[in-house]
Design an enzyme around this catalytic site. Structure first.
Site, PDB file in Angstrom:
ATOM      1  N   GLY A   1       0.774  -1.244   0.000  1.00 13.25           N
ATOM      2  CA  GLY A   1       0.000   0.000   0.000  1.00 13.25           C
ATOM      3  C   GLY A   1       0.803   1.291   0.000  1.00 13.25           C
ATOM      4  O   GLY A   1       0.311   2.321  -0.426  1.00 13.25           O
TER       5      GLY A   1
ATOM      6  N   ASP B   1      -4.640   2.541  10.588  1.00 14.89           N
ATOM      7  CA  ASP B   1      -6.019   2.263  10.968  1.00 14.89           C
ATOM      8  C   ASP B   1      -6.038   1.880  12.450  1.00 14.89           C
ATOM      9  O   ASP B   1      -6.040   2.754  13.319  1.00 14.89           O
ATOM     10  CB  ASP B   1      -6.538   1.166  10.034  1.00 14.89           C
TER      11      ASP B   1
ATOM     12  N   LYS C   1      -6.613   7.232  10.184  1.00 13.26           N
ATOM     13  CA  LYS C   1      -8.010   6.942  10.539  1.00 13.26           C
ATOM     14  C   LYS C   1      -8.061   6.889  12.065  1.00 13.26           C
ATOM     15  O   LYS C   1      -8.168   5.828  12.682  1.00 13.26           O
ATOM     16  CB  LYS C   1      -8.393   5.591   9.928  1.00 13.26           C
TER      17      LYS C   1
ATOM     18  N   VAL D   1     -11.178   3.494   2.445  1.00 11.72           N
ATOM     19  CA  VAL D   1     -10.744   4.302   1.304  1.00 11.72           C
ATOM     20  C   VAL D   1      -9.836   3.488   0.373  1.00 11.72           C
ATOM     21  O   VAL D   1      -9.172   2.548   0.808  1.00 11.72           O
ATOM     22  CB  VAL D   1     -10.019   5.593   1.758  1.00 11.72           C
TER      23      VAL D   1
HETATM   24  P1  IMP Z   1      -3.803  -1.422  10.851  1.00 11.28           P
HETATM   25  O1  IMP Z   1      -2.866  -2.486  11.292  1.00 11.28           O
HETATM   26  O2  IMP Z   1      -5.216  -1.672  11.299  1.00 11.28           O
HETATM   27  O3  IMP Z   1      -3.358  -0.026  11.212  1.00 11.28           O
HETATM   28  O4  IMP Z   1      -3.944  -1.541   9.272  1.00 11.28           O
HETATM   29  C1  IMP Z   1      -3.036  -1.003   8.415  1.00 11.28           C
HETATM   30  C2  IMP Z   1      -3.169  -1.590   7.043  1.00 11.28           C
HETATM   31  O5  IMP Z   1      -4.542  -1.960   6.734  1.00 11.28           O
HETATM   32  C3  IMP Z   1      -2.801  -0.547   6.036  1.00 11.28           C
HETATM   33  O6  IMP Z   1      -1.422  -0.621   5.764  1.00 11.28           O
HETATM   34  C4  IMP Z   1      -3.665  -0.911   4.849  1.00 11.28           C
HETATM   35  O7  IMP Z   1      -3.004  -1.873   4.053  1.00 11.28           O
HETATM   36  C5  IMP Z   1      -4.906  -1.532   5.446  1.00 11.28           C
HETATM   37  N1  IMP Z   1      -6.022  -0.573   5.547  1.00 11.28           N
HETATM   38  C6  IMP Z   1      -6.531  -0.025   6.672  1.00 11.28           C
HETATM   39  N2  IMP Z   1      -7.555   0.800   6.393  1.00 11.28           N
HETATM   40  C7  IMP Z   1      -7.701   0.781   5.048  1.00 11.28           C
HETATM   41  C8  IMP Z   1      -8.572   1.463   4.123  1.00 11.28           C
HETATM   42  O8  IMP Z   1      -9.459   2.269   4.472  1.00 11.28           O
HETATM   43  N3  IMP Z   1      -8.397   1.175   2.807  1.00 11.28           N
HETATM   44  C9  IMP Z   1      -7.438   0.319   2.348  1.00 11.28           C
HETATM   45  N4  IMP Z   1      -6.588  -0.321   3.167  1.00 11.28           N
HETATM   46  C10 IMP Z   1      -6.717  -0.094   4.508  1.00 11.28           C
END
Ligand code: IMP
Ligand code: MG
Length: 175
Positions: free
Chosen positions: A42, A101, A129, A151
């Site tokens: 990403g 996130d 987020k 998103v």
């Molecule tokens: P976390 O471990 O929950 O912070 O997730 C991080 C990863 O989840 C990011 O590097 C993204 O690959 C994916 N991710 C989280 N939210 C979104 C979104 O709204 N759209 C697309 N990918 C997301």
């Protein structure tokens, strides 16, 4: 079926923010030759744009993490799927992702990398987020705060689709 919904950030708005973040990093890292660590997949587009807005010499490396379990539940298992190819000991590391996130992926990678004794370790995130955060992660360079929405675009996917969109948009869900 999934369609693109509202555009949150268009190309010009993203470019302005990337330039601002790159400018701050350039000032803070002058003379330090940072190592940019980009989180696959990403962060690829954000990283390549950001690198070109950083004026000091730098190197770039890629790392990939995988998480198991529901993204809405705490205590997911995060593992490193593809590791760095060089040693970060003594380096000034900038860990880059497009979105944070829950913070679990970032937290896991920050802990793993800090255990390898870099000279410094700072986080760069374009989208935050913030309402979904489960793990507190210090982010030194933060772009936009976004609402609780899924998103896509500018490297971010839904089922591997939409990474190539030059803007960042919400995903419309239709049943
Ligand atoms: P976390 O471990 O929950 O912070 O997730 C991080 C990863 O989840 C990011 O590097 C993204 O690959 C994916 N991710 C989280 N939210 C979104 C979104 O709204 N759209 C697309 N990918 C997301
Ligand atoms: Mg994804």
């Amino acid at each position: 079926m999934h369609e693109i919904g509202k555009i949150l950030f268009d190309e010009a708005t993203i470019a302005d923010m990337v330039q601002e973040l790159g400018g701050r990093i350039s000032r803070d890292y002058a003379g330090k030759d940072p190592m940019v660590v980009s989180i696959l997949k990403g962060a690829v587009i954000f990283t390549t744009d950001l690198m070109r807005r950083i004026s000091c010499p730098l190197t770039v490396e890629f790392i990939q993490a995988s998480s198991y379990g529901m993204s809405t539940k705490p205590s997911r298992n995060v593992i490193i799927k593809k590791d760095l190819e060089s040693d970060i000991a003594g380096k000034h590391v900038l860990l880059v992702d497009t979105i944070i996130d829950t913070g679990e992926t970032f937290d896991c990678l920050m802990k793993t990398l800090s255990g390898r004794k870099p000279a410094s370790l700072n986080a760069v995130v374009l989208l935050d987020k913030v309402c979904h955060r489960l793990v507190d992660v210090p982010i030194t360079y933060r772009g936009f705060e976004i609402p609780d929405a899924f998103v896509v675009g500018y490297g971010l996917d839904y089922n591997e689709q939409f990474r190539n969109l030059p803007y960042i948009a919400m995903l419309k869900t239709e049943s």
